[in-house]
Design a protein around this motif. Structure first.
Motif, PDB file in Angstrom:
ATOM      1  N   ASP A  76      -8.679  41.427 -13.065  1.00  0.00           N
ATOM      2  CA  ASP A  76      -6.763  41.551 -13.320  1.00  0.00           C
ATOM      3  C   ASP A  76      -6.466  40.270 -13.202  1.00  0.00           C
ATOM      4  O   ASP A  76      -5.161  40.227 -12.667  1.00  0.00           O
ATOM      5  N   ASP A  77      -7.091  38.827 -13.213  1.00  0.00           N
ATOM      6  CA  ASP A  77      -6.319  38.061 -13.074  1.00  0.00           C
ATOM      7  C   ASP A  77      -5.584  37.840 -14.393  1.00  0.00           C
ATOM      8  O   ASP A  77      -6.418  37.660 -15.764  1.00  0.00           O
ATOM      9  N   GLU A  78      -4.236  37.036 -14.907  1.00  0.00           N
ATOM     10  CA  GLU A  78      -3.752  36.661 -15.762  1.00  0.00           C
ATOM     11  C   GLU A  78      -3.605  35.696 -16.459  1.00  0.00           C
ATOM     12  O   GLU A  78      -3.496  34.418 -15.593  1.00  0.00           O
TER      13      GLU A  78
ATOM     14  N   ILE B 104     -12.327  34.921 -26.111  1.00  0.00           N
ATOM     15  CA  ILE B 104     -12.867  34.443 -24.684  1.00  0.00           C
ATOM     16  C   ILE B 104     -11.680  32.959 -24.431  1.00  0.00           C
ATOM     17  O   ILE B 104     -11.974  32.275 -24.961  1.00  0.00           O
ATOM     18  N   LEU B 105     -11.118  32.653 -22.740  1.00  0.00           N
ATOM     19  CA  LEU B 105     -10.358  31.949 -22.432  1.00  0.00           C
ATOM     20  C   LEU B 105     -10.756  30.891 -21.308  1.00  0.00           C
ATOM     21  O   LEU B 105     -10.324  29.426 -22.164  1.00  0.00           O
ATOM     22  N   GLU B 106     -11.748  31.323 -21.001  1.00  0.00           N
ATOM     23  CA  GLU B 106     -12.495  30.128 -19.739  1.00  0.00           C
ATOM     24  C   GLU B 106     -13.658  30.679 -19.736  1.00  0.00           C
ATOM     25  O   GLU B 106     -14.302  31.920 -19.439  1.00  0.00           O
ATOM     26  N   LYS B 107     -14.266  29.187 -19.111  1.00  0.00           N
ATOM     27  CA  LYS B 107     -15.452  29.841 -18.138  1.00  0.00           C
ATOM     28  C   LYS B 107     -15.236  29.486 -16.940  1.00  0.00           C
ATOM     29  O   LYS B 107     -14.630  28.342 -16.639  1.00  0.00           O
ATOM     30  N   ASN B 108     -15.070  30.054 -15.394  1.00  0.00           N
ATOM     31  CA  ASN B 108     -15.504  29.790 -14.262  1.00  0.00           C
ATOM     32  C   ASN B 108     -17.066  30.255 -13.584  1.00  0.00           C
ATOM     33  O   ASN B 108     -17.786  30.562 -14.334  1.00  0.00           O
ATOM     34  N   ASP B 109     -16.559  30.041 -12.779  1.00  0.00           N
ATOM     35  CA  ASP B 109     -18.005  29.826 -11.899  1.00  0.00           C
ATOM     36  C   ASP B 109     -17.982  31.786 -11.814  1.00  0.00           C
ATOM     37  O   ASP B 109     -19.978  32.077 -11.446  1.00  0.00           O
ATOM     38  N   GLU B 110     -17.436  32.522 -12.005  1.00  0.00           N
ATOM     39  CA  GLU B 110     -18.007  33.967 -11.978  1.00  0.00           C
ATOM     40  C   GLU B 110     -19.270  33.793 -13.677  1.00  0.00           C
ATOM     41  O   GLU B 110     -19.896  34.576 -14.089  1.00  0.00           O
ATOM     42  N   GLY B 111     -18.495  33.126 -14.344  1.00  0.00           N
ATOM     43  CA  GLY B 111     -18.818  33.318 -16.253  1.00  0.00           C
ATOM     44  C   GLY B 111     -17.700  33.341 -16.452  1.00  0.00           C
ATOM     45  O   GLY B 111     -17.364  32.652 -16.941  1.00  0.00           O
ATOM     46  N   TYR B 112     -17.180  34.061 -17.710  1.00  0.00           N
ATOM     47  CA  TYR B 112     -16.541  33.634 -19.571  1.00  0.00           C
ATOM     48  C   TYR B 112     -15.597  35.101 -19.539  1.00  0.00           C
ATOM     49  O   TYR B 112     -15.267  36.219 -19.547  1.00  0.00           O
TER      50      TYR B 112
ATOM     51  N   PHE C  29      -9.695  46.514 -27.608  1.00  0.00           N
ATOM     52  CA  PHE C  29     -10.921  47.151 -27.914  1.00  0.00           C
ATOM     53  C   PHE C  29     -11.166  47.539 -26.307  1.00  0.00           C
ATOM     54  O   PHE C  29     -11.242  48.363 -25.650  1.00  0.00           O
ATOM     55  N   ALA C  30     -11.077  46.344 -25.696  1.00  0.00           N
ATOM     56  CA  ALA C  30     -11.194  47.248 -23.420  1.00  0.00           C
ATOM     57  C   ALA C  30     -10.401  47.458 -22.984  1.00  0.00           C
ATOM     58  O   ALA C  30     -10.038  48.157 -21.966  1.00  0.00           O
ATOM     59  N   GLY C  31      -9.591  47.089 -23.197  1.00  0.00           N
ATOM     60  CA  GLY C  31      -7.956  47.219 -22.371  1.00  0.00           C
ATOM     61  C   GLY C  31      -7.756  46.516 -21.492  1.00  0.00           C
ATOM     62  O   GLY C  31      -6.681  46.960 -20.819  1.00  0.00           O
ATOM     63  N   LYS C  32      -8.315  45.963 -20.733  1.00  0.00           N
ATOM     64  CA  LYS C  32      -8.049  45.206 -19.762  1.00  0.00           C
ATOM     65  C   LYS C  32      -8.964  43.639 -19.543  1.00  0.00           C
ATOM     66  O   LYS C  32     -10.130  44.070 -20.287  1.00  0.00           O
TER      67      LYS C  32
END
Length: 124
Positions: free
Chosen positions: A56-58, A82-90, A96-99
């Protein structure tokens, strides 16, 4: 019919034409021909990639983007970012995903690598 690839400070546009043998041919806007097999493989990998979770991060897509692909054609139009890489992944977004969602580090890196190889082949 048209693919736009964007990395930081690098933008490429590829357009599809149908050749004499009814085969798709991809060319840059400068007329450089692209290996269709590599492009098809990269698009297939992208479409079959499974994300790890929704988020839900924007993020501001206009400011943050380490990779973006826009697809447009007669029956299809959409994007993948792909907006950024963080500890969880990309952290990613897609029409197409809508979220917003998270791709694993391996999957995100592989997507960018495949499309960078296409760009590298254009510069050769």
């Amino acid at each position: 019919d048209k693919i736009e690839l964007s990395f930081p400070d690098t933008n490429y546009t590829l357009k599809k034409t149908v050749g004499d043998n009814n085969e798709d041919t991809w060319n840059t806007s400068e007329g450089v021909s692209i290996e269709s097999k590599n492009l098809d493989q990269s698009l297939r990998y992208l479409s079959n990639s499974i994300f790890d979770s929704y988020t839900d991060d924007e993020k501001d897509t206009a400011v943050n983007s380490i990779f973006k692909i826009n697809l447009s054609g007669e029956n299809l139009s959409g994007n993948f970012i792909i907006l950024e890489k963080n500890d969880e992944g990309y952290y990613c977004e897609s029409s197409f995903a809508g979220k917003s969602f998270i791709l694993s580090e391996n999957t995100g890196a592989q997507i960018m690598k495949m499309f960078k190889e296409i760009i590298t082949s254009m510069d050769s």
